[in-house]
Design an enzyme around this catalytic site. Structure first.
Site, PDB file in Angstrom:
ATOM      1  N   ARG A  63       0.861  -1.081   0.227  1.00  0.00           N
ATOM      2  CA  ARG A  63      -0.042   0.051   0.090  1.00  0.00           C
ATOM      3  C   ARG A  63       0.825   1.161   0.023  1.00  0.00           C
ATOM      4  NH1 ARG A  63      -2.523  -4.072   2.631  1.00  0.00           N
ATOM      5  NH2 ARG A  63      -1.467  -3.527   4.698  1.00  0.00           N
ATOM      6  N   GLU A 100       5.792  -9.660  14.960  1.00  0.00           N
ATOM      7  CA  GLU A 100       5.174 -10.352  16.049  1.00  0.00           C
ATOM      8  C   GLU A 100       5.251 -11.966  15.728  1.00  0.00           C
ATOM      9  OE1 GLU A 100       0.473 -10.263  15.180  1.00  0.00           O
ATOM     10  OE2 GLU A 100       1.352  -8.236  15.355  1.00  0.00           O
TER      11      GLU A 100
END
Length: 180
Positions: A63, A100
């Site tokens: 994006r 993560e």
């Protein structure tokens, strides 16, 4: 006329439990599909540097490519893609960074930015700041003067913008959402 924040918030779709339970994914594809909202977002991302000499705008896959290309066009600057490992066809410089759920790597062409060129980093969202931090360090490795990092969305509770500001890189965001 709606305020900028109202316009952006009304065109950003929230998808619950994506990509995993407990995450509220902020989807800008709906903003990109709204010509007025897209234009307003790009104009606001550009505004502090309008009329300034910016050499390059770097966008993080994917994006950040859309937003970064539009920002580069408005600033009459070149555009530099920062991609995942193995996606760029020429000689690259690479950096690993933590996610993560593990590690990932991003790359930039080694000749994409000349030493001391003024660069703005663009992406759709700043959360923990891991990918943006890595992108800044990657560009600095090849000599870039990263003068700012800009994002449509900030998730301030996750601390990413503060992390980048501790690196000495000013951060501009247009709208914030609490939580993750």
């Amino acid at each position: 006329m709606n305020s900028l924040i109202d316009t952006l918030e009304s065109t950003i779709r929230t998808i619950p439990d994506y990509p995993k339970p407990g995450i509220a994914f902020r989807d800008i594809t709906t903003l990109l599909g709204d010509a007025r909202a897209f234009r307003r977002a790009v104009d606001e991302l550009v505004q502090p540097w309008a009329g300034s000499k910016i050499d390059k705008v770097a966008g993080i896959e994917a994006r950040g490519f859309i937003l970064g290309g539009a920002v580069a066009h408005q600033l009459s600057a070149g555009f530099v893609p920062i991609r995942k490992k193995g996606k760029l066809p020429y000689d690259t410089v690479r950096i690993a960074y933590s996610l993560e759920y593990g590690l990932d790597e991003m790359e930039i062409h080694k000749d994409a930015i000349r030493p001391q060129e003024k660069v703005i980093l663009v992406d759709d969202l700043i959360a923990t700041g891991g990918s943006a931090d890595a992108a800044i360090r990657l560009m600095q490795q090849i000599g870039a003067d990263v003068i700012a990092a800009v994002f449509v969305i900030d998730l301030p509770d996750l601390g990413g913008a503060a992390k980048l500001e501790k690196l000495g890189v000013p951060v501009r965001t247009l709208v914030s959402f609490a939580g993750d």
